[in-house]
Structure formats: structure tokens, C-alpha cells
Design an enzyme around this catalytic site. Structure first.
Site, PDB file in Angstrom:
ATOM      1  N   SER A  11      40.171  43.893  18.302  1.00 56.00           N
ATOM      2  CA  SER A  11      40.607  42.541  17.952  1.00 56.00           C
ATOM      3  C   SER A  11      39.724  41.942  16.856  1.00 56.00           C
ATOM      4  O   SER A  11      40.131  41.004  16.190  1.00 56.00           O
ATOM      5  CB  SER A  11      40.535  41.655  19.194  1.00 56.00           C
ATOM      6  OG  SER A  11      39.205  41.613  19.657  1.00 56.00           O
ATOM      7  N   CYS A  73      39.152  48.453  22.304  1.00 59.09           N
ATOM      8  CA  CYS A  73      39.091  47.065  22.755  1.00 59.09           C
ATOM      9  C   CYS A  73      39.570  47.084  24.202  1.00 59.09           C
ATOM     10  O   CYS A  73      40.673  47.564  24.483  1.00 59.09           O
ATOM     11  CB  CYS A  73      40.033  46.213  21.901  1.00 59.09           C
ATOM     12  SG  CYS A  73      40.201  44.510  22.464  1.00 59.09           S
ATOM     13  N   THR A  75      40.326  44.584  26.171  1.00 62.84           N
ATOM     14  CA  THR A  75      41.410  43.647  26.441  1.00 62.84           C
ATOM     15  C   THR A  75      42.739  44.274  26.033  1.00 62.84           C
ATOM     16  O   THR A  75      43.728  44.227  26.780  1.00 62.84           O
ATOM     17  CB  THR A  75      41.182  42.334  25.665  1.00 62.84           C
ATOM     18  OG1 THR A  75      39.842  41.896  25.903  1.00 62.84           O
ATOM     19  CG2 THR A  75      42.152  41.271  26.092  1.00 62.84           C
ATOM     20  N   THR A 193      33.863  45.597  24.185  1.00 64.31           N
ATOM     21  CA  THR A 193      33.144  46.326  23.129  1.00 64.31           C
ATOM     22  C   THR A 193      32.212  45.432  22.311  1.00 64.31           C
ATOM     23  O   THR A 193      31.407  45.935  21.536  1.00 64.31           O
ATOM     24  CB  THR A 193      34.150  47.024  22.199  1.00 64.31           C
ATOM     25  OG1 THR A 193      35.113  46.050  21.765  1.00 64.31           O
ATOM     26  CG2 THR A 193      34.859  48.137  22.922  1.00 64.31           C
ATOM     27  N   HIS A 194      32.311  44.126  22.510  1.00 62.63           N
ATOM     28  CA  HIS A 194      31.347  43.236  21.842  1.00 62.63           C
ATOM     29  C   HIS A 194      29.989  43.221  22.550  1.00 62.63           C
ATOM     30  O   HIS A 194      28.969  42.940  21.929  1.00 62.63           O
ATOM     31  CB  HIS A 194      31.867  41.790  21.847  1.00 62.63           C
ATOM     32  CG  HIS A 194      32.908  41.501  20.821  1.00 62.63           C
ATOM     33  ND1 HIS A 194      34.155  42.053  20.846  1.00 62.63           N
ATOM     34  CD2 HIS A 194      32.870  40.695  19.729  1.00 62.63           C
ATOM     35  CE1 HIS A 194      34.855  41.595  19.835  1.00 62.63           C
ATOM     36  NE2 HIS A 194      34.097  40.767  19.130  1.00 62.63           N
TER      37      HIS A 194
END
Ligand code: DGL
Length: 276
Positions: A11, A73, A75, A193-194
């Protein structure tokens, strides 16, 4: 046979943490990264919206020629991957493959926890989807999975506001919440992943015996394993050692922020995702 780069999608910037590990482990291949920065964050969006955006990204990778796409990602993996794999791929491109990050993380966890108490930090979207609970439950029903949604962590990271007093307050708050729910947790997956950018701060607020897993190496190992098991796909992946970066927002801003995630400077181009 035409060979093509491996696609990596997020994202925004978070997937760069996964891309970094993949390139370190499999440096010979070509990669295309797309960050949907214009519409990030996905974590608080509905199932339908995340699915629609992720499908647009997958179609764009296919148009760019990619045969294999990694949804880096959580999400998007939680809310869109299954539909894309089971419903869309057959019409779009039955021989192409789209892989996610949740299944490999669930597979890895069973060999790491010692006492079967596992914690997950994720976006509200990932946590509400229950994808980790379901995937881990299928493989290791004896593991107790406790989740904590951290809606503010991605905005703090995207805006580089995590390593200050305000940012640390919100990191500690969610760490404390998770341990209050299950004080026996011995292993935590950073299910977004952040979050690897927060790992040092997270560890400061945790007892030292708790292991904290980032997904980069887990996904890189899973991709290596996938390519070993699928030589027909491996043959289609070009090996020119290039990484091309696309963003749906301003490329200069992307280049600047991507440096925080990659630890090196890169060049990026703008792209519009395929809307039909
Ligand atoms: N990087 C995404 C993930 O792994 C979350 C970022 C977002 O909310 O868009 O879940």
C-alpha cells in the site's frame, strides 16, 4: 519464452522492508515494486476497497509482464489475496501466480514459539480479518494467538514520526496492551510490513526473552522455497539484477522516504494502477 521481473506490492513503503530481504537473498532476479502511496494506508479501509485496490495493482503488474507477484502487505494479503487467487486469476491469467505474506509467517511461527503463546501486531484490517488466527490455527491448533491492532503505527512510520516522545508513547501503549491480554507470550510477529522500522523501540518495552519476528526474511525464504519447488515459474523470472520502483503518488517524495526503509537512495517513477 519471454522472461519477466517478480512484482512486489504494498500500500505504500512497508513492502520495501520485504523487498530488501528478498533482494538480499535472491539478488539475481529482476523486481518491480509498486507502492500505492496515493491511497495508503489500507489498514483502516473496508474489505471491498482493499480488494478493489489490490486487484488493480495485480492487473497492473500483469500488464507490465510479471508472471509472479508478491503481495508484500498484510492488510492486502488478509483482505484480497484469497479472492484474487480463487476467483480472479482464472479469468485474468491462469498461469500467473500471486502470493502473500501471512501464510509463510504462520508456517514459520510453529518452529519458533517454545510455549505456544504467540502475539500479533497488525493494522485494524489485518486483525479484524482474523487471518493470522485462522492460518496459524490450521497449521498449529495448539498455539494461542493474541492480536493487537495498532492503527496509529503506520501513519507514524509513513510520516517519520516514530522515534520521538510522542511516537514512543504509542508504541509502548500497544506493547503493554498485548502483554496485558496474554502475559505468557514468548514470540511476536510484526504482522505489518511497516513495523520492522519500530522493532528496536518495540523491544525496549518488552521483556528480553520475547522474540520479535519481522517478515522480510520469512517471506524471502518462502519465495526461495517456492521457486525451488516450481521450476516452471522460476524459468519465467528474468535475471538481470534490477529493481524498478513505481509509486502512485509523487516520485520525489517516494525516493526521499524510501531511503528510510531501504537505507540507500533509489529512483522512482509514477504509475497509474489499471482501473478496469
Ligand atoms: N504495510 C501494510 C501491511 O503490511 C499496512 C499499511 C497500510 O495500512 O496501508 O499491513
Amino acid at each position: 519464452m519471454a522472461k519477466s521481473p517478480i512484482g512486489v506490492f504494498d500500500s505504500g513503503y512497508g513492502g520495501l522492508t520485504v523487498l530488501k530481504s528478498i533482494v538480499a537473498q535472491l539478488p539475481d532476479y529482476d523486481y518491480i515494486y509498486i507502492g500505492d502511496n496515493a491511497r495508503t494506508p489500507y489498514g483502516s479501509r473496508s474489505f471491498e476497497t482493499v480488494y478493489e485496490y489490490t486487484l488493480q495493482a495485480v492487473k497492473t503488474f500483469f500488464e507490465l509482464g510479471c508472471e509472479l507477484v508478491i503481495i508484500a502487505c498484510n492488510t492486502a494479503s488478509a483482505k484480497a489475496l484469497r479472492n484474487i487467487q480463487q476467483k480472479d486469476l482464472i479469468f485474468l491469467a491462469p498461469n500467473k501466480r500471486v502470493l502473500g505474506v501471512i501464510r509463510p509467517s504462520a508456517e514459520a511461527i510453529g518452529n519458533i514459539t517454545q510455549n505456544n503463546h504467540v502475539g500479533i501486531f497488525g493494522t485494524p484490517g489485518t486483525v479484524n480479518s482474523e487471518s493470522y488466527v485462522i492460518e496459524i490455527g490450521k497449521l498449529f491448533p495448539e498455539i494461542k494467538v493474541t492480536q493487537e491492532a495498532c492503527p496509529i503505527w503506520v501513519p507514524l512510520i509513513e510520516n517519520n514520526q516514530f522515534d520521538n516522545e510522542g511516537g514512543r508513547f504509542f508504541v509502548k501503549e500497544h506493547v503493554d496492551n498485548l502483554l496485558q491480554k496474554d502475559s505468557k507470550i514468548d514470540t511476536i510477529i510484526l504482522g505489518c510490513t511497516h513495523y520492522p522500522l519500530l522493532i528496536d523501540i518495540i523491544k525496549e518495552f518488552l521483556p528480553p526473552h520475547i522474540k520479535v519476528l519481522s517478515q522480510g526474511d520469512i517471506v524471502a525464504n518462502a519465495l526461495q522455497d517456492y521457486l525451488n519447488r516450481h521450476p516452471e515459474m522460476e524459468e519465467k523470472c528474468s535475471q538481470g539484477k534490477t529493481v524498478t520502483y513505481f509509486t502512485t503518488d509523487n516520485p520525489e517524495i517516494f525516493e526521499e522516504r524510501a531511503e528510510i526503509f531501504l537505507g540507500k537512495s533509489i529512483k522512482a517513477q509514477r504509475i497509474n494502477l489499471k482501473t478496469n
